[in-house]
Design a protein around this motif. Structure first.
Motif, PDB file in Angstrom:
ATOM      1  N   UNK A  64       0.810  -1.228   0.000  1.00 36.43           N
ATOM      2  CA  UNK A  64       0.000   0.000   0.000  1.00 36.43           C
ATOM      3  C   UNK A  64       0.840   1.273   0.000  1.00 36.43           C
ATOM      4  N   UNK A  65       2.087   1.174   0.396  1.00 35.82           N
ATOM      5  CA  UNK A  65       2.963   2.335   0.475  1.00 35.82           C
ATOM      6  C   UNK A  65       3.957   2.305  -0.690  1.00 35.82           C
ATOM      7  N   UNK A  66       4.231   3.491  -1.230  1.00 32.34           N
ATOM      8  CA  UNK A  66       5.283   3.613  -2.242  1.00 32.34           C
ATOM      9  C   UNK A  66       5.978   4.949  -2.042  1.00 32.34           C
ATOM     10  N   UNK A  67       7.236   5.005  -2.436  1.00 27.75           N
ATOM     11  CA  UNK A  67       7.995   6.245  -2.315  1.00 27.75           C
ATOM     12  C   UNK A  67       8.949   6.350  -3.491  1.00 27.75           C
ATOM     13  N   UNK A  68       9.192   7.584  -3.891  1.00 32.00           N
ATOM     14  CA  UNK A  68      10.141   7.792  -4.978  1.00 32.00           C
ATOM     15  C   UNK A  68      10.953   9.055  -4.750  1.00 32.00           C
ATOM     16  N   UNK A  69      12.124   9.054  -5.332  1.00 35.55           N
ATOM     17  CA  UNK A  69      13.019  10.210  -5.271  1.00 35.55           C
ATOM     18  C   UNK A  69      13.730  10.248  -6.618  1.00 35.55           C
ATOM     19  N   UNK A  70      12.967  10.576  -7.636  1.00 42.54           N
ATOM     20  CA  UNK A  70      13.391  10.374  -9.010  1.00 42.54           C
ATOM     21  C   UNK A  70      14.675  11.112  -9.378  1.00 42.54           C
ATOM     22  N   UNK A  71      14.827  12.334  -8.989  1.00 39.17           N
ATOM     23  CA  UNK A  71      15.994  13.116  -9.399  1.00 39.17           C
ATOM     24  C   UNK A  71      17.000  13.261  -8.260  1.00 39.17           C
ATOM     25  N   UNK A  72      16.810  12.451  -7.220  1.00 36.98           N
ATOM     26  CA  UNK A  72      17.752  12.498  -6.108  1.00 36.98           C
ATOM     27  C   UNK A  72      17.642  13.741  -5.252  1.00 36.98           C
ATOM     28  N   UNK A  73      16.526  14.452  -5.376  1.00 33.84           N
ATOM     29  CA  UNK A  73      16.343  15.659  -4.554  1.00 33.84           C
ATOM     30  C   UNK A  73      15.087  15.467  -3.711  1.00 33.84           C
ATOM     31  N   UNK A  80      -1.853   4.025  -0.670  1.00 40.02           N
ATOM     32  CA  UNK A  80      -3.020   3.724  -1.491  1.00 40.02           C
ATOM     33  C   UNK A  80      -3.331   2.232  -1.434  1.00 40.02           C
ATOM     34  N   UNK A  81      -4.447   1.821  -0.856  1.00 35.75           N
ATOM     35  CA  UNK A  81      -5.449   2.596  -0.132  1.00 35.75           C
ATOM     36  C   UNK A  81      -5.089   2.732   1.344  1.00 35.75           C
ATOM     37  N   UNK A  82      -5.521   3.802   1.966  1.00 35.94           N
ATOM     38  CA  UNK A  82      -5.209   4.033   3.373  1.00 35.94           C
ATOM     39  C   UNK A  82      -6.082   3.177   4.284  1.00 35.94           C
ATOM     40  N   UNK A  83      -5.489   2.797   5.434  1.00 33.03           N
ATOM     41  CA  UNK A  83      -6.209   2.076   6.474  1.00 33.03           C
ATOM     42  C   UNK A  83      -6.222   2.929   7.739  1.00 33.03           C
ATOM     43  N   UNK A  84      -7.122   2.587   8.648  1.00 37.51           N
ATOM     44  CA  UNK A  84      -7.224   3.350   9.897  1.00 37.51           C
ATOM     45  C   UNK A  84      -5.887   3.368  10.648  1.00 37.51           C
ATOM     46  N   UNK A  85      -5.163   2.238  10.604  1.00 34.19           N
ATOM     47  CA  UNK A  85      -3.903   2.148  11.356  1.00 34.19           C
ATOM     48  C   UNK A  85      -2.770   2.964  10.737  1.00 34.19           C
ATOM     49  N   UNK A  86      -3.019   3.582   9.591  1.00 33.47           N
ATOM     50  CA  UNK A  86      -2.006   4.453   8.996  1.00 33.47           C
ATOM     51  C   UNK A  86      -2.023   5.847   9.621  1.00 33.47           C
ATOM     52  N   UNK A  87      -2.983   6.103  10.495  1.00 28.89           N
ATOM     53  CA  UNK A  87      -3.028   7.400  11.189  1.00 28.89           C
ATOM     54  C   UNK A  87      -1.748   7.564  11.998  1.00 28.89           C
ATOM     55  N   UNK A  88      -0.997   8.610  11.700  1.00 27.48           N
ATOM     56  CA  UNK A  88       0.321   8.805  12.305  1.00 27.48           C
ATOM     57  C   UNK A  88       0.880  10.127  11.805  1.00 27.48           C
ATOM     58  N   UNK A  89       2.043  10.475  12.349  1.00 27.37           N
ATOM     59  CA  UNK A  89       2.817  11.591  11.795  1.00 27.37           C
ATOM     60  C   UNK A  89       3.894  10.993  10.895  1.00 27.37           C
TER      61      UNK A  89
END
Lengths: 115, 113
Positions: A64-73, A80-89
């Motif tokens: 459900x989680x993805x991250x990218x840093x395409x240009x290294x900056x 996607x999709x979020x669940x209730x337990x994803x509530x956090x900082x």
């Protein structure tokens, strides 16, 4: 020197919706971290980048989680999709280099509430 | 995998007094770094002090000092002359080159007037 910038500061979504967070690290910092901090707990590393490559994503829920840093900056973290337990900082941090053990500088975080 | 443990969920101290926060960690590495971070209600993590494992001398930053016991894998933070602005969550953290920065569960410190 500008610090680590994160947006938005707050986000409220319904479960099963998608959400994205943005982070701009300190200029010149090769390493970028995304942490999840549940209320009352210490930050848990989700993913660590060195430039545009992934150093560690062992604790990232990849279904459900993805991250990218395409240009290294700057970087984007998506849920996607979020669940209730994803509530956090969600905290973004950067440091000069993964292999030099320098201090990590943190942004102010994004508080996500999933209802 | 490295683990960091903070056994004191909450502590309180009177203004101007001294308080010590505890931290233990587990690692098989010989060279690594330890940190104490402060997180006030604004949520922004701020580095308080850092210690390099190969240095025997305990780090000091103004009112903040550490007691680093490498054999015991212990890394405590002493705050002298506590101030109201020291009220915050304090996190102990560990890393070594090429690996992730691992945090403990935190200690909530309340400085009372």
């Amino acid at each position: 020197e500008a610090g680590v910038a994160q947006s938005p500061r707050y986000k409220i979504i319904e479960k099963r919706q998608s959400v994205a967070f943005w982070c701009n690290p300190i200029s010149g910092h090769a390493t970028l971290y995304w942490y999840q901090q549940i209320l009352g707990q210490g930050p848990k590393l989700l993913i660590q980048f060195q430039n545009n490559g992934v150093v560690d994503d062992s604790q990232l829920p990849k279904d459900r989680f993805s991250a990218e840093r395409l240009k290294g900056v700057d970087s984007t973290l998506k849920i996607q999709p979020a669940k209730l337990e994803d509530s956090a900082v969600y905290l973004c941090a950067s440091s000069i280099d993964t292999y030099r053990n320098t201090e990590a500088f943190f942004g102010q975080g994004t508080r996500l509430t999933v209802v | 995998a490295q683990t960091v443990t903070q056994s004191q969920p909450e502590m309180s101290v009177q203004e101007a007094e001294t308080v010590t926060l505890s931290c233990t960690y587990d690692t098989s590495e010989s060279n690594y770094y330890l940190f104490w971070y402060k997180q006030p209600p604004s949520r922004q993590m701020i580095l308080v002090i850092r210690q390099e494992a190969y240095k025997q001398q305990n780090a000091t930053e103004n009112r903040f000092s550490v007691n680093f016991q490498k054999a015991a894998k212990s890394f405590s933070l002493k705050i002298s002359d506590s101030q109201l602005g020291d009220t915050a969550m304090y996190f102990c953290a560990y890393n070594n080159a090429g690996n992730m920065l691992t945090f403990g569960g935190g200690t909530r410190l309340m400085v009372k007037p």
